[in-house]
Design a protein around this motif. Structure first.
Motif, PDB file in Angstrom:
ATOM      1  N   LYS A  45       0.883  -1.218  -0.114  1.00  0.00           N
ATOM      2  CA  LYS A  45       0.034  -0.027  -0.154  1.00  0.00           C
ATOM      3  C   LYS A  45       1.006   1.351  -0.053  1.00  0.00           C
ATOM      4  N   GLY A  46       2.339   1.143   0.228  1.00  0.00           N
ATOM      5  CA  GLY A  46       2.896   2.341  -0.005  1.00  0.00           C
ATOM      6  C   GLY A  46       3.010   3.219  -1.060  1.00  0.00           C
ATOM      7  N   ILE A  47       3.228   4.497  -0.621  1.00  0.00           N
ATOM      8  CA  ILE A  47       3.179   5.382  -2.011  1.00  0.00           C
ATOM      9  C   ILE A  47       4.247   5.416  -2.967  1.00  0.00           C
ATOM     10  N   ASP A  48       5.407   4.756  -2.494  1.00  0.00           N
ATOM     11  CA  ASP A  48       6.573   4.612  -3.380  1.00  0.00           C
ATOM     12  C   ASP A  48       6.986   3.205  -3.562  1.00  0.00           C
ATOM     13  N   ASN A  49       6.104   2.323  -3.100  1.00  0.00           N
ATOM     14  CA  ASN A  49       6.357   0.906  -3.327  1.00  0.00           C
ATOM     15  C   ASN A  49       6.518   0.450  -4.823  1.00  0.00           C
ATOM     16  N   ARG A  50       7.527  -0.435  -4.920  1.00  0.00           N
ATOM     17  CA  ARG A  50       8.036  -0.718  -6.610  1.00  0.00           C
ATOM     18  C   ARG A  50       7.056  -1.803  -6.977  1.00  0.00           C
ATOM     19  N   VAL A  51       6.740  -2.560  -6.024  1.00  0.00           N
ATOM     20  CA  VAL A  51       5.970  -3.829  -6.299  1.00  0.00           C
ATOM     21  C   VAL A  51       4.321  -3.164  -6.845  1.00  0.00           C
ATOM     22  N   ARG A  52       3.877  -2.156  -6.120  1.00  0.00           N
ATOM     23  CA  ARG A  52       2.422  -1.825  -6.274  1.00  0.00           C
ATOM     24  C   ARG A  52       2.386  -1.036  -7.524  1.00  0.00           C
ATOM     25  N   ARG A  53       3.556  -0.247  -8.026  1.00  0.00           N
ATOM     26  CA  ARG A  53       3.926   0.427  -9.035  1.00  0.00           C
ATOM     27  C   ARG A  53       4.183  -0.317 -10.507  1.00  0.00           C
ATOM     28  N   ARG A  54       4.419  -1.683  -9.824  1.00  0.00           N
ATOM     29  CA  ARG A  54       4.669  -2.797 -10.995  1.00  0.00           C
ATOM     30  C   ARG A  54       6.075  -2.467 -11.904  1.00  0.00           C
ATOM     31  N   PHE A  55       7.054  -2.282 -11.246  1.00  0.00           N
ATOM     32  CA  PHE A  55       8.637  -2.064 -11.772  1.00  0.00           C
ATOM     33  C   PHE A  55       8.820  -3.309 -12.175  1.00  0.00           C
ATOM     34  N   LYS A  56      10.007  -3.132 -13.335  1.00  0.00           N
ATOM     35  CA  LYS A  56      10.303  -4.742 -13.793  1.00  0.00           C
ATOM     36  C   LYS A  56      11.180  -5.238 -12.844  1.00  0.00           C
ATOM     37  N   GLY A  57      11.186  -6.568 -12.889  1.00  0.00           N
ATOM     38  CA  GLY A  57      12.099  -7.369 -11.942  1.00  0.00           C
ATOM     39  C   GLY A  57      11.708  -7.465 -10.371  1.00  0.00           C
ATOM     40  N   GLN A  58      10.388  -6.787 -10.251  1.00  0.00           N
ATOM     41  CA  GLN A  58       9.854  -6.833  -8.807  1.00  0.00           C
ATOM     42  C   GLN A  58       8.807  -8.162  -8.774  1.00  0.00           C
ATOM     43  N   TYR A  59       8.527  -8.376  -7.563  1.00  0.00           N
ATOM     44  CA  TYR A  59       7.323  -9.550  -7.279  1.00  0.00           C
ATOM     45  C   TYR A  59       5.977  -9.164  -8.192  1.00  0.00           C
ATOM     46  N   LEU A  60       5.286 -10.260  -8.868  1.00  0.00           N
ATOM     47  CA  LEU A  60       4.281  -9.922  -9.561  1.00  0.00           C
ATOM     48  C   LEU A  60       3.081  -9.986  -8.450  1.00  0.00           C
ATOM     49  N   MET A  61       2.068  -8.971  -8.827  1.00  0.00           N
ATOM     50  CA  MET A  61       0.954  -8.812  -7.909  1.00  0.00           C
ATOM     51  C   MET A  61      -0.108  -9.866  -8.380  1.00  0.00           C
TER      52      MET A  61
END
Length: 141
Positions: A45-61
């Motif tokens: 839920k974080g405003i800067d979270n990489r996973v939530r923002r779907r950056f390449k190489g991060q965990y899939l949601m």
């Protein structure tokens, strides 16, 4: 109960079950903190979270696109759908649907009632997934 295995009923259709993803979705930073290790998925839920923002190489949601095919959803690998049964009367509901549904005896059913449910299922030719649960062999008495 040995004869019960030989008279097992087969499903009317057994489609090939295709899962879009078989791996569990890992929680963000669950590799970092012991208290999160092995914990189930939580949406970041974080405003800067990489996973939530779907950056390449991060965990899939997880999202709706990973859903199963409507025809094979809730199907067990043997091709049956599960139907939880608490007594013999509920088993009778599967009389005409014995090639589509398999009975599963609820966890809180006594050993005595289980025996009668399994016997009736054998007469009606209904598959019971957990027919051996809470079953004591004859020599144990």
């Amino acid at each position: 109960y040995k004869s019960y295995l030989s008279t097992m009923v087969a499903p009317i259709v057994k489609p090939r079950i295709v899962k879009k993803r078989t791996k569990k979705f890992t929680r963000h930073q669950s590799d970092r903190y012991a208290k999160l290790r092995g914990s189930s998925w939580r949406k970041p839920k974080g405003i800067d979270n990489r996973v939530r923002r779907r950056f390449k190489g991060q965990y899939l949601m997880p999202n709706i696109g990973y859903g199963s095919n409507k025809n094979t959803r809730h199907l067990m690998p043997d091709g049956f759908l599960k139907f939880v049964v608490h007594n013999v009367a509920e088993l009778e509901l599967l009389l005409m649907q014995n090639k589509r549904y398999a009975a599963e005896i609820a966890h809180n059913v006594s050993a005595k009632n289980r025996k009668s449910i399994v016997e009736r299922a054998q007469q009606l030719n209904i598959k019971v997934t957990n027919y051996q649960a809470k079953l004591r062999s004859e020599e144990d008495n």
